[in-house]
Design a protein around this motif. Sequence first.
Motif, PDB file in Angstrom:
ATOM      1  N   ARG A   9       2.761   9.872  -8.208  1.00 20.54           N
ATOM      2  CA  ARG A   9       2.888   9.643  -8.606  1.00 20.54           C
ATOM      3  C   ARG A   9       4.042  11.368  -9.129  1.00 20.54           C
ATOM      4  NH1 ARG A   9       0.677   4.750 -10.807  1.00 20.54           N
ATOM      5  NH2 ARG A   9       0.852   3.752  -9.148  1.00 20.54           N
ATOM      6  N   ASP A  59       1.261  -1.807 -12.781  1.00 20.52           N
ATOM      7  CA  ASP A  59       0.187  -0.314 -12.492  1.00 20.52           C
ATOM      8  C   ASP A  59       1.411   0.853 -13.067  1.00 20.52           C
ATOM      9  OD1 ASP A  59      -2.204   1.531 -11.832  1.00 20.52           O
ATOM     10  OD2 ASP A  59      -1.606   0.960 -10.002  1.00 20.52           O
ATOM     11  N   VAL A  92       0.871  -1.583   0.164  1.00 21.10           N
ATOM     12  CA  VAL A  92      -0.021  -0.331  -0.095  1.00 21.10           C
ATOM     13  C   VAL A  92       0.666   1.182   0.259  1.00 21.10           C
ATOM     14  CG1 VAL A  92      -1.724   1.431   0.876  1.00 21.10           C
ATOM     15  CG2 VAL A  92      -2.241  -1.000   0.888  1.00 21.10           C
ATOM     16  N   GLU A  93       1.767   1.531   0.460  1.00 21.43           N
ATOM     17  CA  GLU A  93       3.256   2.550   0.705  1.00 21.43           C
ATOM     18  C   GLU A  93       3.527   2.715  -0.449  1.00 21.43           C
ATOM     19  OE1 GLU A  93       5.999   1.838   3.765  1.00 21.43           O
ATOM     20  OE2 GLU A  93       4.365   1.255   5.031  1.00 21.43           O
ATOM     21  N   GLY A 136       1.457  -4.489  -9.415  1.00 16.58           N
ATOM     22  CA  GLY A 136       2.431  -3.191  -9.311  1.00 16.58           C
ATOM     23  C   GLY A 136       3.034  -2.730 -10.232  1.00 16.58           C
ATOM     24  N   LEU A 171       2.390   1.789  -3.416  1.00 11.32           N
ATOM     25  CA  LEU A 171       1.837   1.933  -5.262  1.00 11.32           C
ATOM     26  C   LEU A 171       0.449   2.845  -4.744  1.00 11.32           C
ATOM     27  CD1 LEU A 171       0.764  -1.867  -5.417  1.00 11.32           C
ATOM     28  CD2 LEU A 171       2.615  -0.599  -6.407  1.00 11.32           C
ATOM     29  N   THR A 172       0.661   3.743  -3.232  1.00 13.22           N
ATOM     30  CA  THR A 172      -0.170   4.452  -3.380  1.00 13.22           C
ATOM     31  C   THR A 172       1.038   5.704  -3.015  1.00 13.22           C
ATOM     32  OG1 THR A 172      -0.943   4.566  -0.861  1.00 13.22           O
ATOM     33  CG2 THR A 172      -2.607   3.640  -2.373  1.00 13.22           C
ATOM     34  N   ARG A 173       1.838   6.240  -2.928  1.00 12.54           N
ATOM     35  CA  ARG A 173       2.135   7.176  -3.125  1.00 12.54           C
ATOM     36  C   ARG A 173       1.944   7.859  -4.236  1.00 12.54           C
ATOM     37  NH1 ARG A 173       8.588   5.160  -2.660  1.00 12.54           N
ATOM     38  NH2 ARG A 173       9.041   4.798  -5.311  1.00 12.54           N
TER      39      ARG A 173
END
Length: 193
Positions: A86, A141, A79-80, A138, A82-84
Amino acid sequence: MTEQPPPATRTQAQRTAATQAKVLDATVDALVELGYAGTTTQEVNRRAGVSRGALLHHFPTREALVVAAVSHLVDRRLVELLTRPRTGHEDIEIIVEAFSGPLFDAALELWVAARTDHGLREAMIPLEQRVTDALAAGCADLFGDRYTPAELELTVELARGLAVSRILRTADADRALVTRLLPVWKELLDRHD
């Protein structure tokens, strides 16, 4: 003087989740500090401040406990990463970064122990497949079609190997090595275009 409302009581599900999180965090801390051999259920009980019964109720075996702890960290770490926010310029440094910190240290302890502990090995196989699948998703993505699946798989394996060898280098030596190797690695990957 106004009367304060009584504090909200937690539901059973909330208490269970809080106990499990406390136990899993204590397990990861023990794995990182003491290694697999030192991560006993008694040590986890002591660190988490829960009863032996509570621990065994949630995690009936040591293998279930340590695998759940690493799975707990994997979820948080993914989560850390992949959600930071971009930048549009993400590159393989993110994959190298994924193999660092307490998650990697705890997982490494389990990989080494799983070599000779059949029960642990069997418990780790589904977790490792989940991690592999999550990394692949990930990466897809993050990078789109910039790299082939085989290039990304090779990158993950190289990043894991670099992280394993890191335990024998100083932090400065590791930074120097990564700084020297990453441009070469990227150049090799970008040759497929």
